[in-house]
Design an enzyme around this catalytic site. Structure first.
Site, mmCIF file in Angstrom:
data_model
loop_
_atom_site.group_PDB
_atom_site.id
_atom_site.type_symbol
_atom_site.label_atom_id
_atom_site.label_comp_id
_atom_site.label_asym_id
_atom_site.label_seq_id
_atom_site.Cartn_x
_atom_site.Cartn_y
_atom_site.Cartn_z
ATOM 1 N N HIS A 1 -71.719 33.473 -80.618
ATOM 2 C CA HIS A 1 -72.710 34.482 -80.224
ATOM 3 C C HIS A 1 -72.174 35.441 -79.151
ATOM 4 C CE1 HIS A 1 -77.335 35.155 -80.152
ATOM 5 N NE2 HIS A 1 -76.690 36.273 -79.932
ATOM 6 N N TYR B 1 -82.732 32.768 -80.120
ATOM 7 C CA TYR B 1 -83.920 33.571 -80.404
ATOM 8 C C TYR B 1 -85.175 32.689 -80.378
ATOM 9 C CZ TYR B 1 -80.344 36.812 -82.242
ATOM 10 O OH TYR B 1 -79.224 37.614 -82.403
ATOM 11 N N ASP C 1 -80.588 37.276 -90.381
ATOM 12 C CA ASP C 1 -79.706 37.009 -89.249
ATOM 13 C C ASP C 1 -80.477 36.217 -88.191
ATOM 14 O OD1 ASP C 1 -77.251 37.505 -87.557
ATOM 15 O OD2 ASP C 1 -78.845 38.265 -86.270
ATOM 16 N N LYS D 1 -75.732 31.470 -85.234
ATOM 17 C CA LYS D 1 -74.696 31.607 -84.206
ATOM 18 C C LYS D 1 -74.624 30.375 -83.309
ATOM 19 C CE LYS D 1 -76.112 36.357 -84.419
ATOM 20 N NZ LYS D 1 -77.567 36.353 -84.538
#
Ligand code: A2P
Length: 323
Positions: A112, A47, A42, A79
């Site tokens: 997201h 990130y 994922d 996302k």
């Protein structure tokens, strides 16, 4: 490993969460995870580690499967960040993610957050950095994501952090249904009402922070935060089942039909977490965990509340999200 059917493909019940893998941690962790047998990863551009994850994927899915793995055996999700909701920005955002991850397609592409920023804002600092959902409707973003499926850039579509009301909006107008809603979920936030809605609509619920995200950033911490690993009932049940609390939490998530994406960069815990997806808990233990009194949201969403801005955490989580 248990898996769930999607319109296109099968999602394993346990995947590796890559949020909070920082400073060179993602490449070795993902490489190790592939070696241990993880087939679901994922990811998300926010990130800030998709290029590092791509370093791990590159040799594995390289030309002619140089690394010896078939891309079709993997399930990789990412996302759309909040500054790319404008329909003309969606495909470019996905292509950037694919280039960073060194992939041709995603198995699942998700919104997201049901929150929109101005396109030049990465992390908002004032109310003026946001755009309301009235001005940038989720359904328009969704239509642009549907075009990405048609273009072969992703195979399934989903959402994250969506309330029932936000999901219903998409369901009312979509050509391609959302196949998943990825939300915080663990025994302190069992999401029973949302899970029932998802089941009724053939939507899989993916549990993020299934271990309570002990390494979450400062802006998501408060002094009185509870800790799943210190809960007496969870500790007792873990010891009765001869497993760690971490394993108990993941076994519970999988046994109740949700998908769990624990994050770890530690090889021992990586192996333990993957194996926990195979554990079976008794109905009595499942019910005891389901009915824990403590209910708490760690990723509380209050960081989207800015004076003069259009978002509140309460509105994001909806009626069913009230604790
Ligand atoms: P580490 O990366 O050192 O293993 P979440 O998945 O809920 O976001 O939680 C991630 C946090 O939980 C990280 O701090 C991670 O640390 C830790 N963690 C991961 N697996 C386990 C486990 N099996 N037992 C205890 N802590 C774990």
């Amino acid at each position: 490993m248990k898996s769930y059917s999607f319109p296109q493909g099968e999602m394993p019940a346990v995947g590796l969460g890559t949020w909070k893998m920082e400073d060179g941690a993602a490449t070795p962790a993902v490489t190790k995870a592939i070696e241990l047998g993880y087939r679901y990863f994922d990811c998300a551009p926010i990130y800030m580690n998709e290029p590092e994850i791509g370093e791990a994927f590159g040799p594995v899915f390289g030309p002619a499967f140089a690394g010896g793995h078939d891309r079709a055996d993997f399930w990789i999700t990412s996302k759309l960040w909040c500054n790319r909701h404008r329909p003309d920005l969606v495909e470019g955002a996905l292509k950037q993610t694919l280039s960073d991850l060194k992939l041709d397609y995603l198995d699942l592409f998700m919104i997201h957050w049901p929150v929109v920023f101005r396109h030049d804002v990465h992390r908002p600092e004032s109310g003026q950095d946001f755009i309301s959902l009235e001005d940038q409707p989720l359904v328009d973003t969704w239509a642009a994501m549907e075009d990405c499926v048609t273009a072969g850039l992703c195979r399934n579509l989903g959402v994250c952090n969506f309330s029932i009301a936000n999901m219903q909006q998409i369901l009312d107008s979509c050509k391609i249904k959302p196949s998943a809603n990825q939300v915080e979920c663990h025994p302190f936030l069992n999401q029973r009402v949302l899970i029932d809605f998802c089941k009724a609509n053939d939507i899989h619920l993916i549990a993020y922070s299934p271990l309570g995200s002990g390494d979450r950033p400062e802006r998501m911490r408060a002094e009185a935060d509870p800790n799943l690993f210190e809960d007496e009932l969870l500790k007792d049940l873990a010891s009765q089942n001869n497993v760690t609390v971490g394993e108990l939490l993941l076994a519970w998530a999988v046994c109740r039909g949700t998908v769990a994406i624990p994050k770890s960069t530690n090889p021992t815990r990586l192996a333990q977490n993957l194996a926990a997806g195979q554990l079976q808990l008794s109905e009595t233990d499942m019910a005891a965990i389901e009915s824990l009194e403590t209910q708490y949201r760690f990723v509380h969403g209050k960081f989207w509340e800015h004076p003069g801005g259009p978002y509140t955490a309460d509105a994001i989580w909806g009626e069913e999200g009230k604790l």
